[in-house]
Motif scaffolding. Structure first.
Motif, PDB file in Angstrom:
ATOM      1  N   ASN A  40       5.797  12.049  13.134  1.00 49.85           N
ATOM      2  CA  ASN A  40       6.047  11.118  14.240  1.00 49.85           C
ATOM      3  C   ASN A  40       4.946  11.122  15.291  1.00 49.85           C
ATOM      4  O   ASN A  40       4.661  10.076  15.884  1.00 49.85           O
ATOM      5  CB  ASN A  40       7.386  11.446  14.901  1.00 49.85           C
ATOM      6  CG  ASN A  40       8.564  11.167  13.980  1.00 49.85           C
ATOM      7  OD1 ASN A  40       8.390  10.704  12.857  1.00 49.85           O
ATOM      8  ND2 ASN A  40       9.766  11.449  14.446  1.00 49.85           N
ATOM      9  N   VAL A  41       4.359  12.284  15.545  1.00 44.27           N
ATOM     10  CA  VAL A  41       3.346  12.372  16.606  1.00 44.27           C
ATOM     11  C   VAL A  41       1.934  12.214  16.030  1.00 44.27           C
ATOM     12  O   VAL A  41       1.192  11.297  16.411  1.00 44.27           O
ATOM     13  CB  VAL A  41       3.464  13.700  17.379  1.00 44.27           C
ATOM     14  CG1 VAL A  41       2.424  13.750  18.509  1.00 44.27           C
ATOM     15  CG2 VAL A  41       4.857  13.861  17.956  1.00 44.27           C
ATOM     16  N   LEU A  42       1.565  13.094  15.084  1.00 43.44           N
ATOM     17  CA  LEU A  42       0.209  13.010  14.537  1.00 43.44           C
ATOM     18  C   LEU A  42       0.025  11.723  13.736  1.00 43.44           C
ATOM     19  O   LEU A  42      -1.068  11.137  13.733  1.00 43.44           O
ATOM     20  CB  LEU A  42      -0.083  14.230  13.660  1.00 43.44           C
ATOM     21  CG  LEU A  42      -0.116  15.581  14.383  1.00 43.44           C
ATOM     22  CD1 LEU A  42      -0.628  16.670  13.455  1.00 43.44           C
ATOM     23  CD2 LEU A  42      -0.989  15.509  15.640  1.00 43.44           C
ATOM     24  N   GLY A  43       1.080  11.270  13.056  1.00 41.60           N
ATOM     25  CA  GLY A  43       0.977  10.005  12.328  1.00 41.60           C
ATOM     26  C   GLY A  43       0.689   8.847  13.260  1.00 41.60           C
ATOM     27  O   GLY A  43      -0.138   7.969  12.958  1.00 41.60           O
ATOM     28  N   THR A  44       1.352   8.824  14.425  1.00 41.26           N
ATOM     29  CA  THR A  44       1.100   7.773  15.417  1.00 41.26           C
ATOM     30  C   THR A  44      -0.326   7.883  15.967  1.00 41.26           C
ATOM     31  O   THR A  44      -1.007   6.857  16.153  1.00 41.26           O
ATOM     32  CB  THR A  44       2.115   7.875  16.565  1.00 41.26           C
ATOM     33  OG1 THR A  44       3.435   7.712  16.029  1.00 41.26           O
ATOM     34  CG2 THR A  44       1.860   6.824  17.626  1.00 41.26           C
ATOM     35  N   VAL A  94       0.865  -1.180   0.000  1.00 34.36           N
ATOM     36  CA  VAL A  94       0.000   0.000   0.000  1.00 34.36           C
ATOM     37  C   VAL A  94       0.902   1.231   0.000  1.00 34.36           C
ATOM     38  O   VAL A  94       1.678   1.454   0.942  1.00 34.36           O
ATOM     39  CB  VAL A  94      -0.928   0.027   1.229  1.00 34.36           C
ATOM     40  CG1 VAL A  94      -1.749   1.313   1.238  1.00 34.36           C
ATOM     41  CG2 VAL A  94      -1.846  -1.191   1.228  1.00 34.36           C
ATOM     42  N   LEU A  95       0.804   2.028  -1.046  1.00 34.06           N
ATOM     43  CA  LEU A  95       1.618   3.232  -1.170  1.00 34.06           C
ATOM     44  C   LEU A  95       0.853   4.403  -0.569  1.00 34.06           C
ATOM     45  O   LEU A  95      -0.202   4.796  -1.067  1.00 34.06           O
ATOM     46  CB  LEU A  95       1.931   3.501  -2.647  1.00 34.06           C
ATOM     47  CG  LEU A  95       2.866   4.665  -2.959  1.00 34.06           C
ATOM     48  CD1 LEU A  95       4.237   4.438  -2.340  1.00 34.06           C
ATOM     49  CD2 LEU A  95       2.985   4.851  -4.474  1.00 34.06           C
ATOM     50  N   GLY A  96       1.365   4.950   0.513  1.00 33.06           N
ATOM     51  CA  GLY A  96       0.684   6.056   1.172  1.00 33.06           C
ATOM     52  C   GLY A  96       1.316   6.383   2.506  1.00 33.06           C
ATOM     53  O   GLY A  96       2.284   5.749   2.930  1.00 33.06           O
ATOM     54  N   SER A  97       0.769   7.382   3.183  1.00 34.22           N
ATOM     55  CA  SER A  97       1.309   7.873   4.442  1.00 34.22           C
ATOM     56  C   SER A  97       0.354   7.590   5.596  1.00 34.22           C
ATOM     57  O   SER A  97      -0.870   7.540   5.408  1.00 34.22           O
ATOM     58  CB  SER A  97       1.561   9.388   4.346  1.00 34.22           C
ATOM     59  OG  SER A  97       1.869   9.937   5.603  1.00 34.22           O
ATOM     60  N   VAL A  98       0.913   7.412   6.791  1.00 31.36           N
ATOM     61  CA  VAL A  98       0.084   7.218   7.980  1.00 31.36           C
ATOM     62  C   VAL A  98      -0.671   8.494   8.335  1.00 31.36           C
ATOM     63  O   VAL A  98      -1.583   8.476   9.171  1.00 31.36           O
ATOM     64  CB  VAL A  98       0.927   6.766   9.184  1.00 31.36           C
ATOM     65  CG1 VAL A  98       1.478   5.371   8.977  1.00 31.36           C
ATOM     66  CG2 VAL A  98       2.066   7.749   9.467  1.00 31.36           C
ATOM     67  N   VAL A 101       0.180   6.595  22.911  1.00 32.69           N
ATOM     68  CA  VAL A 101      -0.168   5.184  22.934  1.00 32.69           C
ATOM     69  C   VAL A 101      -0.505   4.736  24.358  1.00 32.69           C
ATOM     70  O   VAL A 101      -1.447   3.957  24.584  1.00 32.69           O
ATOM     71  CB  VAL A 101       0.977   4.339  22.339  1.00 32.69           C
ATOM     72  CG1 VAL A 101       0.703   2.849  22.498  1.00 32.69           C
ATOM     73  CG2 VAL A 101       1.159   4.687  20.861  1.00 32.69           C
ATOM     74  N   GLN A 102       0.253   5.248  25.332  1.00 28.02           N
ATOM     75  CA  GLN A 102      -0.036   4.901  26.729  1.00 28.02           C
ATOM     76  C   GLN A 102      -1.424   5.398  27.131  1.00 28.02           C
ATOM     77  O   GLN A 102      -2.160   4.712  27.860  1.00 28.02           O
ATOM     78  CB  GLN A 102       1.029   5.509  27.642  1.00 28.02           C
ATOM     79  CG  GLN A 102       2.359   4.775  27.586  1.00 28.02           C
ATOM     80  CD  GLN A 102       3.424   5.466  28.417  1.00 28.02           C
ATOM     81  OE1 GLN A 102       3.607   6.684  28.325  1.00 28.02           O
ATOM     82  NE2 GLN A 102       4.131   4.708  29.240  1.00 28.02           N
ATOM     83  N   ASP A 103      -1.796   6.586  26.683  1.00 30.47           N
ATOM     84  CA  ASP A 103      -3.116   7.125  26.999  1.00 30.47           C
ATOM     85  C   ASP A 103      -4.215   6.270  26.375  1.00 30.47           C
ATOM     86  O   ASP A 103      -5.223   5.944  27.042  1.00 30.47           O
ATOM     87  CB  ASP A 103      -3.213   8.566  26.482  1.00 30.47           C
ATOM     88  CG  ASP A 103      -4.624   9.122  26.617  1.00 30.47           C
ATOM     89  OD1 ASP A 103      -5.124   9.200  27.746  1.00 30.47           O
ATOM     90  OD2 ASP A 103      -5.222   9.455  25.570  1.00 30.47           O
ATOM     91  N   LEU A 104      -4.036   5.875  25.120  1.00 29.83           N
ATOM     92  CA  LEU A 104      -5.041   5.026  24.476  1.00 29.83           C
ATOM     93  C   LEU A 104      -5.164   3.679  25.178  1.00 29.83           C
ATOM     94  O   LEU A 104      -6.251   3.102  25.267  1.00 29.83           O
ATOM     95  CB  LEU A 104      -4.677   4.813  22.997  1.00 29.83           C
ATOM     96  CG  LEU A 104      -4.932   5.991  22.058  1.00 29.83           C
ATOM     97  CD1 LEU A 104      -4.367   5.705  20.675  1.00 29.83           C
ATOM     98  CD2 LEU A 104      -6.430   6.286  21.964  1.00 29.83           C
TER      99      LEU A 104
END
Length: 604
Positions: free
Chosen positions: A362-366, A317-321, A407-410
């Motif tokens: 790095n942040v919004l993508g995660t 899949v070619l694309g961005s997170v 991730v810890q919050d989720l």
């Protein structure tokens, strides 16, 4: 035989200018006829007709001289028998003329034949750097080659410059660029095996920088003594680089956790992502979905997986997170069970210079991929983090720590998806790591650059890192931060020395001024730490494997995360670097050390 007749006639003509009492031509005819037959017999006996025209060199000339002398002696014997009363001076001139004529016509015929033959095909024009013995031997060898044409020499020795060596003009190194342009040079060959390898590498690097193809020629002694070359270079042991033994054999298998699962890997074309794909092949998952925004990286790993998988369902899949609709669609369409999130910008200096882009990816993508995984009901989500996230002093580390906090919050608010994170240090051989950089610097003759002689780093192999990520997913209970017991950190100066010596060179320093390669200290980069850490707190829990630890660390509340994300989105939307740094300093541990944009300007 024609040369025999011609040489005798010329010798008689020369003598006629001095004396006029020579016998008439009719009386000389029988002698000349016998001389032709004698000359032909002598030539055949010496195998002169069998000498290949293209190989007519010193040995051929020597045989031709012997042929001339023997033919002159035969002429003298015929003279004594027939008695035409020819003077001895005629036979001396005959000997000299026969030798000169025989050699000249062969050499001339050789050059004409070669010129006609070579004109019909293109030849590579070569400039030879080094007019010493090796260079001269190379020219002698290439003179018989129909594909390569030596054009000229270049040499550092001023006494050779402007001279003609082995038939070629010797030029100064400063004229190389001009020679390449004006003489249509296709390739430069370095014929200086006696100089030290780092110096040779520096010359080659300089020549390549001006846009020419460069090849280095070993000495003939080195070509014969192959065993000595192998003794000289001993590869650096991975155990020495790691500061401990490799752990692949100690890490248990993970097939049970991924067998029959549908797995999405983000950043699948990167160093860690591609190794995760390879190791998952052995787990026999139902399908692998490889997501990456680099077309070349995705094509490469997709082709490799299809060659290795033999029937496994692999979907590129070619694309961005950062593409929310794409991420959500991929998770639903392929009914993903496990997400391995390895997509990130990780090169410290680049992220430091591109704060907004680095934080956004790095942040919004995660945040986008993690929330989409929760909404899609994914079983496991594993974030690939970094030791630079521990008390970060740079934007890249801070962005990874913010991603961990997200991730810890989720994990605290989700029971269907088990979220976990895994931290490790530098990965040997990954893009941008210090190992390929040192190898490149050593290959071009140095110097090897070191930011600070006190710098230490943790190292692990790519396969160890990938196995650790997969194990983290199998051990996860939700909100875990896993770290590997990586032994003692490795001093980078020691690593540089090991790599230099492992490549067969010596280190140049104050104690060894005649060494090959220097280790040059350039100073710490902005945001770089002397020593990296793997844990924020000292509280650690065990896992089913004694080499893997579970860290217990504080995290932000849901309200704090929401506030941080709201402010970060505003900073990114307004492209406000100073505001982004303030957000980092407010919410991430130790990030008060990060300078704001105004402080950077003042320091400059």
């Amino acid at each position: 035989m024609a040369m025999v007749v011609l040489a005798m006639c010329l010798a008689l003509a020369l003598n006629a200018t001095v004396r006029s009492d020579l016998p008439p031509l009719a009386e000389l005819t029988p002698m000349i006829t016998l001389l032709m037959l004698s000359g032909g017999a002598i030539s055949w006996h010496l195998q002169l007709p069998r000498i290949k025209l293209n190989a007519f060199e010193t040995r051929g000339i020597t045989r031709t001289a012997l042929f001339s002398v023997l033919t002159a002696i035969a002429a003298l014997v015929i003279d004594l028998v027939i008695n035409p009363e020819i003077m001895m001076a005629v036979y001396f001139n005959f000997t000299i003329l026969l030798m000169v004529l025989s050699v000249t016509w062969r050499i001339a015929l050789r050059h004409v034949t070669i010129a006609i033959y070579r004109r019909s095909r293109p030849r590579m024009r070569v400039l030879i750097y080094g007019a010493g013995k090796t260079g001269q031997q190379l020219v002698a060898a290439l003179r018989h080659d129909d594909v390569i044409e030596p054009v000229c020499f270049v040499d550092d020795n001023p006494t050779l410059q402007t001279l003609v060596v082995a038939g070629l003009r010797v030029h100064a190194p400063s004229t190389v660029k001009h020679l390449i342009e004006t003489r249509n040079i296709d390739r430069v060959v370095l014929a200086m095996p006696s100089i030290r390898q780092p110096e040779l590498a520096r010359i080659a690097h300089h020549l390549r920088s001006i846009g020419c193809e460069v090849h280095a020629l070993p000495s003939f002694a080195e070509l014969v003594g192959e065993g000595e070359l192998r003794k000289r270079v001993s590869p650096v042991s991975l155990d020495d680089l790691l500061g401990r033994g490799r752990l692949e054999s100690e890490l248990p298998g993970v097939s049970h956790a991924y067998s029959g699962r549908r797995i999405l890997i983000t950043g699948a074309g990167g160093s860690i992502g591609s190794e995760l794909c390879r190791q998952l092949l052995g787990c026999k998952p139902e399908c692998i979905v490889a997501l990456d925004h680099s077309e070349l990286a995705l094509y490469t790993i997709d082709k490799e997986l299809r060659d290795l998988s033999k029937g496994l369902n692999v979907t590129p899949v070619l694309g961005s997170v950062l593409d929310e609709s794409l991420v959500a669609r991929v998770l639903r369409q392929y009914n993903i069970d496990v997400v391995l999130h390895a997509a990130a910008y990780k090169h410290l200096p680049l992220v430091e210079s591109n704060v907004i882009i680095g934080m956004r990816n790095n942040v919004l993508g995660t945040k986008i991929i993690a929330e989409a995984a929760r909404e899609a009901g994914v079983e496991r989500f594993i974030l690939v983090s970094s030791d630079k996230a521990v008390r970060p002093t740079n934007v890249m580390g801070a962005s990874k720590r913010l991603a961990e906090l997200l991730v810890q919050d989720l994990a605290t608010r989700c029971t269907d998806t088990r979220f976990s994170m895994v931290r490790f240090g530098n990965v040997l051989g990954s893009s941008g790591s210090v190992i390929p950089l040192f190898e490149e610097q050593i290959a071009r003759g140095g110097p090897v650059t070191l930011t600070d002689p006190r710098v230490t780093r943790y190292f692990m192999t790519i396969s160890e890192a990938a196995r650790l990520v997969l194990l983290a997913g199998s051990f996860s209970r939700g909100g875990d931060v896993f770290v590997l017991d990586m032994g003692k950190p490795v001093p980078i100066r020691k690593l540089a020395r090991q790599m230099i010596e492992g490549a067969g060179y010596t280190v140049k320093d104050d104690k060894h001024p005649d060494g090959d390669i220097e280790i040059k200290v350039t100073g710490l980069r902005k945001g770089e730490k002397l020593h990296e850490e793997l844990l924020i707190s000292t509280d650690m829990l065990t896992t089913p494997h004694h080499k893997i630890l579970r860290a217990q660390e504080s995290y932000l509340s849901e309200f704090e995360i929401a506030t941080a994300m709201k402010d970060l989105r505003q900073a990114i939307g307004e492209h406000d670097e100073e505001f982004a740094r303030e957000i980092i300093a407010r919410w991430v541990e130790r990030c008060e050390d990060l300078p704001s944009k105004s402080e950077e300007k003042q320091s400059l």
